[in-house]
Design a protein around this motif. Structure first.
Motif, PDB file in Angstrom:
ATOM      1  N   LEU A   1      -2.541   1.976  -8.187  1.00  0.00           N
ATOM      2  CA  LEU A   1      -3.593   1.704  -7.200  1.00  0.00           C
ATOM      3  C   LEU A   1      -4.680   0.803  -7.778  1.00  0.00           C
ATOM      4  CD1 LEU A   1      -4.074   5.096  -5.317  1.00  0.00           C
ATOM      5  CD2 LEU A   1      -2.538   3.188  -4.833  1.00  0.00           C
ATOM      6  N   HIS A   2      -4.589   0.484  -9.074  1.00  0.00           N
ATOM      7  CA  HIS A   2      -5.621  -0.376  -9.695  1.00  0.00           C
ATOM      8  C   HIS A   2      -4.886  -1.586 -10.269  1.00  0.00           C
ATOM      9  CE1 HIS A   2      -9.312  -1.534 -11.474  1.00  0.00           C
ATOM     10  NE2 HIS A   2      -9.487  -0.602 -12.390  1.00  0.00           N
TER      11      HIS A   2
ATOM     12  N   ALA B   1      -1.039  -2.845  -9.622  1.00  0.00           N
ATOM     13  CA  ALA B   1      -0.557  -3.335  -8.321  1.00  0.00           C
ATOM     14  C   ALA B   1       0.171  -4.677  -8.427  1.00  0.00           C
ATOM     15  CB  ALA B   1      -1.717  -3.444  -7.342  1.00  0.00           C
TER      16      ALA B   1
ATOM     17  N   LYS C   1       1.761   2.163   2.045  1.00  0.00           N
ATOM     18  CA  LYS C   1       0.883   1.008   1.859  1.00  0.00           C
ATOM     19  C   LYS C   1       1.657  -0.247   1.480  1.00  0.00           C
ATOM     20  CE  LYS C   1      -3.371   3.367   1.042  1.00  0.00           C
ATOM     21  NZ  LYS C   1      -4.287   3.908   0.079  1.00  0.00           N
ATOM     22  N   ILE C   2       1.130  -1.382   1.864  1.00  0.00           N
ATOM     23  CA  ILE C   2       1.685  -2.676   1.460  1.00  0.00           C
ATOM     24  C   ILE C   2       0.923  -3.081   0.205  1.00  0.00           C
ATOM     25  CG2 ILE C   2       2.243  -5.024   2.224  1.00  0.00           C
ATOM     26  CD1 ILE C   2       3.206  -2.758   4.182  1.00  0.00           C
ATOM     27  N   MET C   3       1.645  -3.223  -0.895  1.00  0.00           N
ATOM     28  CA  MET C   3       0.958  -3.495  -2.169  1.00  0.00           C
ATOM     29  C   MET C   3       0.284  -4.872  -2.145  1.00  0.00           C
ATOM     30  SD  MET C   3       1.384  -0.676  -3.462  1.00  0.00           S
ATOM     31  CE  MET C   3       0.561  -0.854  -5.025  1.00  0.00           C
ATOM     32  N   GLY C   4      -0.884  -4.932  -2.800  1.00  0.00           N
ATOM     33  CA  GLY C   4      -1.614  -6.207  -2.859  1.00  0.00           C
ATOM     34  C   GLY C   4      -2.529  -6.428  -1.676  1.00  0.00           C
ATOM     35  N   LEU C   5      -2.486  -5.497  -0.715  1.00  0.00           N
ATOM     36  CA  LEU C   5      -3.402  -5.608   0.422  1.00  0.00           C
ATOM     37  C   LEU C   5      -4.403  -4.458   0.350  1.00  0.00           C
ATOM     38  CD1 LEU C   5      -1.026  -6.388   3.446  1.00  0.00           C
ATOM     39  CD2 LEU C   5      -2.197  -8.001   1.947  1.00  0.00           C
ATOM     40  N   GLY C   6      -5.635  -4.744   0.761  1.00  0.00           N
ATOM     41  CA  GLY C   6      -6.657  -3.698   0.827  1.00  0.00           C
ATOM     42  C   GLY C   6      -7.482  -3.617  -0.434  1.00  0.00           C
TER      43      GLY C   6
ATOM     44  N   ARG D   1     -11.170  -1.320  -1.812  1.00  0.00           N
ATOM     45  CA  ARG D   1     -12.251  -0.400  -1.477  1.00  0.00           C
ATOM     46  C   ARG D   1     -13.523  -1.153  -1.064  1.00  0.00           C
ATOM     47  NH1 ARG D   1     -13.530   4.758  -3.249  1.00  0.00           N
ATOM     48  NH2 ARG D   1     -11.454   5.331  -2.596  1.00  0.00           N
TER      49      ARG D   1
ATOM     50  N   LYS E   1      -8.579  -3.210  10.296  1.00  0.00           N
ATOM     51  CA  LYS E   1      -9.070  -2.138   9.391  1.00  0.00           C
ATOM     52  C   LYS E   1      -9.763  -2.738   8.170  1.00  0.00           C
ATOM     53  CE  LYS E   1      -5.588   1.480  10.102  1.00  0.00           C
ATOM     54  NZ  LYS E   1      -4.537   2.227   9.390  1.00  0.00           N
TER      55      LYS E   1
ATOM     56  N   ILE F   1      -8.356  -4.903   6.083  1.00  0.00           N
ATOM     57  CA  ILE F   1      -7.392  -4.971   4.969  1.00  0.00           C
ATOM     58  C   ILE F   1      -6.810  -6.380   4.861  1.00  0.00           C
ATOM     59  CG2 ILE F   1      -5.200  -4.051   4.108  1.00  0.00           C
ATOM     60  CD1 ILE F   1      -6.064  -1.421   5.544  1.00  0.00           C
TER      61      ILE F   1
ATOM     62  N   ASN G   1      -5.794  -8.696  -1.868  1.00  0.00           N
ATOM     63  CA  ASN G   1      -6.705  -8.516  -2.996  1.00  0.00           C
ATOM     64  C   ASN G   1      -6.244  -9.399  -4.159  1.00  0.00           C
ATOM     65  OD1 ASN G   1      -4.775  -6.977  -4.596  1.00  0.00           O
ATOM     66  ND2 ASN G   1      -5.146  -5.279  -3.175  1.00  0.00           N
TER      67      ASN G   1
HETATM   68  N1  ACO Z   1      -1.311  -1.128   3.410  1.00  0.00           N
HETATM   69  C1  ACO Z   1      -1.379  -0.443   4.553  1.00  0.00           C
HETATM   70  N2  ACO Z   1      -2.421   0.314   4.920  1.00  0.00           N
HETATM   71  C2  ACO Z   1      -3.450   0.356   4.066  1.00  0.00           C
HETATM   72  C3  ACO Z   1      -3.473  -0.354   2.857  1.00  0.00           C
HETATM   73  C4  ACO Z   1      -2.353  -1.121   2.537  1.00  0.00           C
HETATM   74  N3  ACO Z   1      -2.280  -1.803   1.395  1.00  0.00           N
HETATM   75  N4  ACO Z   1      -4.636  -0.114   2.222  1.00  0.00           N
HETATM   76  C5  ACO Z   1      -5.328   0.714   2.996  1.00  0.00           C
HETATM   77  N5  ACO Z   1      -4.619   1.011   4.134  1.00  0.00           N
HETATM   78  C6  ACO Z   1      -5.031   1.871   5.220  1.00  0.00           C
HETATM   79  C7  ACO Z   1      -4.817   3.340   4.882  1.00  0.00           C
HETATM   80  O1  ACO Z   1      -3.541   3.776   5.219  1.00  0.00           O
HETATM   81  C8  ACO Z   1      -5.915   3.988   5.675  1.00  0.00           C
HETATM   82  O2  ACO Z   1      -5.518   4.018   7.011  1.00  0.00           O
HETATM   83  P1  ACO Z   1      -5.963   5.238   7.970  1.00  0.00           P
HETATM   84  O3  ACO Z   1      -7.455   5.183   8.010  1.00  0.00           O
HETATM   85  O4  ACO Z   1      -5.318   4.936   9.265  1.00  0.00           O
HETATM   86  O5  ACO Z   1      -5.449   6.483   7.308  1.00  0.00           O
HETATM   87  C9  ACO Z   1      -7.061   2.978   5.598  1.00  0.00           C
HETATM   88  O6  ACO Z   1      -6.429   1.719   5.409  1.00  0.00           O
HETATM   89  C10 ACO Z   1      -7.999   3.250   4.427  1.00  0.00           C
HETATM   90  O7  ACO Z   1      -7.213   3.345   3.250  1.00  0.00           O
HETATM   91  P2  ACO Z   1      -7.697   4.033   1.905  1.00  0.00           P
HETATM   92  O8  ACO Z   1      -6.531   4.165   0.981  1.00  0.00           O
HETATM   93  O9  ACO Z   1      -8.468   5.273   2.250  1.00  0.00           O
HETATM   94  O10 ACO Z   1      -8.714   2.921   1.386  1.00  0.00           O
HETATM   95  P3  ACO Z   1      -9.354   2.884  -0.003  1.00  0.00           P
HETATM   96  O11 ACO Z   1     -10.555   2.041   0.121  1.00  0.00           O
HETATM   97  O12 ACO Z   1      -9.521   4.240  -0.569  1.00  0.00           O
HETATM   98  O13 ACO Z   1      -8.200   2.187  -0.889  1.00  0.00           O
HETATM   99  C11 ACO Z   1      -6.896   0.698  -2.093  1.00  0.00           C
HETATM  100  C12 ACO Z   1      -8.260   0.930  -1.436  1.00  0.00           C
HETATM  101  C13 ACO Z   1      -6.566   1.863  -3.057  1.00  0.00           C
HETATM  102  C14 ACO Z   1      -6.940  -0.590  -2.903  1.00  0.00           C
HETATM  103  C15 ACO Z   1      -5.818   0.623  -0.980  1.00  0.00           C
HETATM  104  O14 ACO Z   1      -6.131  -0.433  -0.091  1.00  0.00           O
HETATM  105  C16 ACO Z   1      -4.424   0.455  -1.550  1.00  0.00           C
HETATM  106  O15 ACO Z   1      -3.800   1.457  -1.952  1.00  0.00           O
HETATM  107  N6  ACO Z   1      -3.896  -0.797  -1.579  1.00  0.00           N
HETATM  108  C17 ACO Z   1      -2.579  -1.063  -2.132  1.00  0.00           C
HETATM  109  C18 ACO Z   1      -2.616  -1.020  -3.667  1.00  0.00           C
HETATM  110  C19 ACO Z   1      -3.302  -2.244  -4.277  1.00  0.00           C
HETATM  111  O16 ACO Z   1      -3.035  -3.379  -3.899  1.00  0.00           O
HETATM  112  N7  ACO Z   1      -4.169  -1.994  -5.260  1.00  0.00           N
HETATM  113  C20 ACO Z   1      -4.896  -3.048  -5.993  1.00  0.00           C
HETATM  114  C21 ACO Z   1      -6.356  -3.004  -5.668  1.00  0.00           C
HETATM  115  S1  ACO Z   1      -7.217  -4.355  -6.396  1.00  0.00           S
HETATM  116  C22 ACO Z   1      -7.432  -3.877  -7.991  1.00  0.00           C
HETATM  117  O17 ACO Z   1      -7.461  -2.746  -8.371  1.00  0.00           O
HETATM  118  C23 ACO Z   1      -7.677  -4.931  -8.944  1.00  0.00           C
END
Ligand code: ACO
Length: 377
Positions: A219-220, A223, A253-258, A260, A306, A308, A311
């Motif tokens: 998740l950090h 990814a 989750k779709i990796m690389g998207l989203g 915090r 949402k 997203i 990243n």
């Molecule tokens: N794909 C699909 N849905 C997503 C994604 C995603 N990548 N990210 C978030 N969502 C959705 C969740 O399912 C949730 O939906 P809901 O409200 O209907 O239940 C909503 O968006 C909020 O998601 P959270 O996981 O609570 O958001 P949070 O801010 O805690 O998480 C995170 C952020 C961990 C980065 C998340 O977006 C994720 O897991 N992404 C994929 C892993 C990734 O790419 N990580 C790298 C981050 S960048 C870095 O660390 C350098």
């Protein structure tokens, strides 16, 4: 109870002057400089100085810093021997964490509040991390480590130690910019983990090894590796939409998207995408790039409401693959940049240190009767 925030989301854990992030507008600044400006005009070593000491160096200051970093690139043979004993199939992030933790035994520096100790610890860590990563990467394939060359710049030397040949200058420039983009990012999970260790007055090697462990999770930092695996699994542009729909239906989750913090496209992803495009124009396109573009398009269509968006890790993997960096080295390469941010926060924390000791909300049972073993069902 009412102020409990899972994951400490939105809870300030420090006051800091190192980086500024506006997740609504997609702004990231290091010490007040926009990331786009640093990516275009600066280099990794100058940016490292800026992050550590709060201002751009003068020419003599940069010269000294750069010379010090070059002179500390070598690692002791015992560190190399230590890595030789690790399993070949072990993840390079775990090897990096173990080697960095061991470094502290060679350079004991318990007086962490001393600015000289801080400077030399920071220089050693920034200088030695690339040597450790490259040495381990070679030894697990049965090759001898390649000693660092002092005449090459930071990024060029790393690619040289990894492959045994001097890289194309553009490849090294792109890696240098990628290191700038990964160098710092406010209070992220690994920085927080490092700060918790720092607040106990542990030394810089312990702080950084703790942060490396936290960065390794999917998740950090982990990814980027998973993003490339995902593109491979998708396999074709036509399969992007069905893949995404299936994932979303399964609430995966779709990796690389989203992110915090970012509710728009991560500004670092914007820069990395341009760099990827530049590299592909010059050296030929990665077959995964079209899949990445379609994944961004469909992912944004389905998830932008949402907040997203891609990243930093969305494009970094395909850039590193083009440099012939193994997939499980993507996160260690992230660490080569982020070590600067961890160290900047370590130095800042020690200026006004309070040990981190949050509280918790106890939800378990209390005052239970102890039954002897033979009476338990
Ligand atoms: N794909 C699909 N849905 C997503 C994604 C995603 N990548 N990210 C978030 N969502 C959705 C969740 O399912 C949730 O939906 P809901 O409200 O209907 O239940 C909503 O968006 C909020 O998601 P959270 O996981 O609570 O958001 P949070 O801010 O805690 O998480 C995170 C952020 C961990 C980065 C998340 O977006 C994720 O897991 N992404 C994929 C892993 C990734 O790419 N990580 C790298 C981050 S960048 C870095 O660390 C350098």
């Amino acid at each position: 109870m009412s102020d409990y925030s899972p994951g400490l989301a939105g809870v300030p854990a420090a006051k800091s002057r190192i980086s500024y992030l506006d997740g609504q507008k997609g702004i990231l600044e290091y010490r007040g400089f926009r990331i786009e400006v640093l990516a275009e005009k600066s280099n990794f070593i100058e940016t490292a100085y800026l992050l550590l000491f709060g201002r751009l160096p003068t020419a003599p200051e940069l010269d000294r810093f750069s010379t010090d970093l070059r002179s500390h690139r070598r690692i002791k043979y015992r560190i190399t021997d230590l890595m030789k004993c690790l399993p070949d199939h072990g993840h390079p992030m775990d090897a990096l964490q173990a080697a960095v933790a061991a470094l502290g035994m060679f350079y004991p520096a318990k007086n962490v509040e001393n600015p000289e100790v801080q400077y030399h610890s920071a220089v050693r860590l920034i200088a030695k991390l690339p040597t450790i990563v490259a040495a381990h990467a070679r030894m697990r394939h049965g090759d001898e480590p390649i000693p660092p060359r002092l005449d090459l710049n930071h990024a060029t030397n790393f690619l040289y130690m990894l492959t045994g040949k001097e890289p194309e200058p553009m490849m090294a420039e792109v890696l240098d910019t990628a290191l700038i983009l990964h160098a710092e990012h406010t209070m992220n999970a690994s920085t927080f983990s490092g700060l918790v260790a720092a607040s106990t007055l542990a030394d810089a090697y312990t702080v950084v090894s703790s942060a490396i462990g936290t960065l390794s999770g999917p998740l950090h930092g982990g990814a980027s590796e998973q993003v490339v695996e995902m593109f491979r699994e998708i396999g074709s542009v036509a399969n992007v939409r069905p893949y995404i729909e299936k994932k979303l239906a399964a609430k995966q989750k779709i990796m690389g998207l989203g992110h915090r913090e970012y509710k728009v496209k991560d500004p670092r992803a914007v820069i990395l995408q341009k760099l990827a495009q530049k590299m592909f124009d010059r050296y030929g396109k990665s077959p995964l790039y079209d899949i990445a573009l379609e994944t961004e398009r469909v992912g944004t269509e389905r998830l932008a409401s949402k907040g997203i968006h891609p990243n930093v890790d969305f494009y970094s993997g395909i850039v590193y693959e083009k440099m012939e960096i193994d997939r499980d080295l993507f996160t260690p390469v992230f660490a080569l940049g982020r070590v600067v941010g961890w160290l900047a926060h370590w130095i800042e924390q020690l200026k006004d240190n309070h040990i981190f000791r949050p509280t918790e909300i106890y939800e378990g049972e209390r005052e239970r009767a102890y039954l002897p073993l033979d009476q338990r069902s």
